[in-house]
Design a protein around this motif. Structure first.
Motif, mmCIF file in Angstrom:
data_model
loop_
_atom_site.group_PDB
_atom_site.id
_atom_site.type_symbol
_atom_site.label_atom_id
_atom_site.label_comp_id
_atom_site.label_asym_id
_atom_site.label_seq_id
_atom_site.Cartn_x
_atom_site.Cartn_y
_atom_site.Cartn_z
ATOM 1 N N TYR A 241 0.837 -1.206 0.000
ATOM 2 C CA TYR A 241 0.000 0.000 0.000
ATOM 3 C C TYR A 241 0.868 1.251 0.000
ATOM 4 C CZ TYR A 241 -3.726 3.222 1.395
ATOM 5 O OH TYR A 241 -4.616 4.262 1.452
ATOM 6 N N TYR A 242 1.906 1.249 0.822
ATOM 7 C CA TYR A 242 2.751 2.440 0.954
ATOM 8 C C TYR A 242 3.393 2.806 -0.384
ATOM 9 C CZ TYR A 242 6.046 5.771 2.940
ATOM 10 O OH TYR A 242 6.742 6.921 3.223
ATOM 11 N N ALA A 243 3.779 1.801 -1.163
ATOM 12 C CA ALA A 243 4.458 2.048 -2.442
ATOM 13 C C ALA A 243 3.503 2.413 -3.570
ATOM 14 C CB ALA A 243 5.258 0.812 -2.834
ATOM 15 N N ALA A 244 2.196 2.278 -3.342
ATOM 16 C CA ALA A 244 1.219 2.544 -4.400
ATOM 17 C C ALA A 244 1.094 4.043 -4.676
ATOM 18 C CB ALA A 244 -0.145 1.970 -4.020
ATOM 19 N N SER A 245 0.662 4.377 -5.883
ATOM 20 C CA SER A 245 0.374 5.772 -6.216
ATOM 21 C C SER A 245 -0.863 6.230 -5.453
ATOM 22 C CB SER A 245 0.132 5.904 -7.719
ATOM 23 O OG SER A 245 -1.058 5.195 -8.078
ATOM 24 N N GLY A 365 6.893 8.759 6.631
ATOM 25 C CA GLY A 365 7.768 7.725 6.119
ATOM 26 C C GLY A 365 7.284 6.332 6.464
ATOM 27 N N ILE A 366 7.883 5.327 5.844
ATOM 28 C CA ILE A 366 7.501 3.945 6.121
ATOM 29 C C ILE A 366 7.762 3.592 7.580
ATOM 30 C CG2 ILE A 366 9.753 3.026 5.446
ATOM 31 C CD1 ILE A 366 6.289 1.389 4.782
ATOM 32 N N ASP A 367 8.695 4.325 8.233
ATOM 33 C CA ASP A 367 9.005 4.086 9.645
ATOM 34 C C ASP A 367 8.160 4.949 10.582
ATOM 35 O OD1 ASP A 367 10.089 6.534 9.026
ATOM 36 O OD2 ASP A 367 12.071 6.133 9.889
ATOM 37 N N TYR A 368 7.127 5.620 10.026
ATOM 38 C CA TYR A 368 6.166 6.434 10.777
ATOM 39 C C TYR A 368 6.761 7.758 11.263
ATOM 40 C CZ TYR A 368 3.554 2.133 10.513
ATOM 41 O OH TYR A 368 2.914 1.021 10.028
ATOM 42 N N ARG A 369 7.911 8.121 10.727
ATOM 43 C CA ARG A 369 8.470 9.449 11.031
ATOM 44 C C ARG A 369 7.907 10.456 10.036
ATOM 45 N NH1 ARG A 369 12.511 12.862 9.376
ATOM 46 N NH2 ARG A 369 13.037 11.431 7.665
ATOM 47 N N VAL A 370 7.454 11.594 10.552
ATOM 48 C CA VAL A 370 6.956 12.645 9.679
ATOM 49 C C VAL A 370 8.145 13.281 8.967
ATOM 50 C CG1 VAL A 370 5.603 14.750 9.518
ATOM 51 C CG2 VAL A 370 5.062 13.069 11.277
ATOM 52 N N GLU A 371 8.071 13.348 7.652
ATOM 53 C CA GLU A 371 9.186 13.889 6.888
ATOM 54 C C GLU A 371 9.230 15.410 7.008
ATOM 55 O OE1 GLU A 371 9.512 12.330 2.971
ATOM 56 O OE2 GLU A 371 9.219 10.253 3.615
ATOM 57 N N ASN A 372 10.446 15.943 6.993
ATOM 58 C CA ASN A 372 10.642 17.368 7.198
ATOM 59 C C ASN A 372 10.453 18.153 5.902
ATOM 60 O OD1 ASN A 372 11.310 16.730 9.818
ATOM 61 N ND2 ASN A 372 13.508 16.937 9.524
ATOM 62 N N SER A 373 10.013 19.377 6.048
ATOM 63 C CA SER A 373 9.941 20.298 4.925
ATOM 64 C C SER A 373 11.334 20.868 4.671
ATOM 65 C CB SER A 373 8.968 21.432 5.236
ATOM 66 O OG SER A 373 9.458 22.208 6.331
ATOM 67 N N GLY A 378 17.198 19.368 9.666
ATOM 68 C CA GLY A 378 17.843 19.326 10.970
ATOM 69 C C GLY A 378 16.886 19.320 12.136
ATOM 70 N N ALA A 379 15.569 19.355 11.865
ATOM 71 C CA ALA A 379 14.592 19.312 12.955
ATOM 72 C C ALA A 379 14.627 17.936 13.617
ATOM 73 C CB ALA A 379 13.194 19.612 12.424
ATOM 74 N N PRO A 380 14.254 17.839 14.889
ATOM 75 C CA PRO A 380 14.279 16.552 15.587
ATOM 76 C C PRO A 380 13.255 15.578 15.014
ATOM 77 C CG PRO A 380 13.164 18.194 16.911
ATOM 78 C CD PRO A 380 13.775 18.930 15.753
ATOM 79 N N PRO A 381 13.487 14.275 15.188
ATOM 80 C CA PRO A 381 12.531 13.286 14.660
ATOM 81 C C PRO A 381 11.176 13.374 15.354
ATOM 82 C CG PRO A 381 14.648 12.266 15.218
ATOM 83 C CD PRO A 381 14.656 13.641 15.805
ATOM 84 N N ILE A 382 10.125 13.394 14.551
ATOM 85 C CA ILE A 382 8.755 13.425 15.043
ATOM 86 C C ILE A 382 8.021 12.237 14.427
ATOM 87 C CG2 ILE A 382 6.576 14.704 15.094
ATOM 88 C CD1 ILE A 382 8.227 17.288 14.945
ATOM 89 N N TYR A 383 7.427 11.394 15.254
ATOM 90 C CA TYR A 383 6.758 10.178 14.795
ATOM 91 C C TYR A 383 5.270 10.238 15.130
ATOM 92 C CZ TYR A 383 11.417 8.118 14.294
ATOM 93 O OH TYR A 383 12.701 7.859 13.920
#
Length: 424
Positions: A241-245, A365-373, A378-383
């Motif tokens: 599902y994650y890889a789908a368009s 992300g697939i690891d449930y981390r919100v990707e940074n803008s 350099g922002a801290p990891p947010i999940y």
């Protein structure tokens, strides 16, 4: 400073606490929870209600079946294993699974502050700050947010205050002031599993009351429990599902929606139909179904609520006066269309450093981390622990099926990202 500050201590973050204890016990972790004690769905602890999934899909077994914190070991330690194995039921009672969750929360060696209502998450020197209503500040190198999904209340009910309109997330408190002999009218809006559970509960709890079920479809639909469809709760489906368009994701959602939404299990459908049939046999007009109804207005009446209804096939219009309305209307997911919200309310103050697509919403992300803008380099990891149905599929739709594996993905990612010194 903590390595990780975790907001919420419901099932998702309890599973995370177990994973941290078993995979990364050296981490400095703080959990912050609004409730005064561990609990799960306290407003829907109804007699006879079950959890609708295999109990081996608990907080830990899919990740570590040898763990002390499995549901099977809980039954063993409580002296109920053989009694439970002898139950004439497919799934555990919701009451018992809630006690299992509470047992894990009280047993796992996690650092938890209860009774702390988180009001903001902000960036700070070297990490984040989690702030609570009483002014407490929890500094961390990273944060995991597991607030649960926000109740979905259709706009038409926006002008009604509790307890005239009660979402199922507050069901039991919303009827707590009514005694057994109460003989008013209760309207239940929705056609899901929780709708039937509420209908059955109200007809038992208030035998003199009139209960009216209003739904937009013709009637209740069976949940798709085909073992082929149920593979949406496999970890392999998450990758698929994650890889789908985005078009592919929407197609999958349309195909697989009956596995979890706007449908119900056969046992409760049969129980409701039988009860309504028996009432008709006994000439008791206690329960009424109003299908194919569009609710066009809901306003306060003399003693309750007046609903304006339009029959969707014939166009006929009618009014329904009820003392209270129970909204079995579900919950919001992350997204930009339909019953969604763009991001969890607690992340609004850090939204500038998060990648948000105006069409698809928060980029996770697939690891449930919100990707940074671009501005958040350099922002801290947010999940986000849960809420990710739009990016990871139905296994994130409030289901227990993938909690254990999701917690492992988050812990593994945290260990990797926090191995390097914190950045500003």
């Amino acid at each position: 400073m903590f390595d990780v500050v975790c907001v919420g201590f419901g099932p998702a973050n309890i599973a995370l606490a177990v994973a941290l204890d078993e995979i990364w016990p050296a981490a400095r972790v703080k959990f912050v929870e609004r409730e005064p004690a561990p609990c799960w769905q306290p407003a829907m602890m109804l007699d006879g209600a079950d959890i609708q999934n295999n109990p081996v899909r608990d907080l830990v077994t899919p990740r570590n079946p040898r763990s002390r914190y499995t549901f099977v070991n809980y039954l063993h330690e409580q002296g109920r294993l053989f009694k439970h194995l002898n139950l004439p039921a497919h799934h555990p009672l919701r009451k018992e699974f809630a006690r299992y969750i509470q047992w894990v929360a009280e047993t796992v060696p996690a650092d938890i502050d209860y009774g702390q209502d988180v009001t903001a998450i902000r960036l700070a020197e070297g990490g984040v700050e989690v702030r609570t209503a009483d002014g407490t500040v929890y500094p961390g190198r990273s944060v995991v947010v597991a607030p649960g999904r926000s109740p979905y209340v259709p706009d038409v009910f926006g002008g009604l205050e509790f307890p005239r309109a009660v979402h199922t997330s507050r069901f039991l408190p919303g009827i707590a002031d009514l005694d057994r002999d109460w003989a008013g009218t209760l309207a239940v809006v929705g056609a899901s599993q929780s709708s039937i559970e509420v209908m059955l509960d109200l007809s038992t709890r208030f035998p003199s009351a009139r209960v009216v079920n209003v739904m937009s479809g013709y009637g209740y639909r069976l949940k798709d429990t085909s073992p082929f469809s149920e593979e949406v709760y496999f970890p392999e489906f998450v990758d698929y599902y994650y890889a789908a368009s985005e078009e592919g994701k929407q197609r999958l959602r349309d195909q697989l929606r009956p596995t979890n939404y706007s449908s119900a299990d056969r046992d409760v459908i049969d129980a409701l139909y039988m009860r309504m049939y028996e009432d008709e046999l006994d000439e008791r007009n206690r329960m009424t179904m109003l299908g194919n109804r569009l609710i066009t207005a809901a306003r306060p009446g003399e003693s309750g609520v007046v609903l304006d209804l339009t029959e969707r096939i014939t166009g006929a219009r009618e009014q329904l006066a009820a003392d209270r309305v129970i909204l079995a209307t579900g919950y919001r997911d992350l997204g930009t269309k339909g019953r969604t919200e763009q991001l969890p309310p607690l992340l609004r103050e850090v939204a500038d450093v998060l990648q948000v697509d105006p069409q698809t919403g928060l980029k996770v992300g697939i690891d449930y981390r919100v990707e940074n803008s671009a501005a958040g380099a350099g922002a801290p990891p947010i999940y986000i622990n849960g809420l990710c149905e739009s990016t990871h599929g139905l296994g994130d739709a409030g289901s227990f099926s993938l909690l254990a594996l999701r917690s492992k993905a988050i812990v593994d990612s945290l260990r990797q990202r926090l191995a390097a010194p914190a950045t500003v």
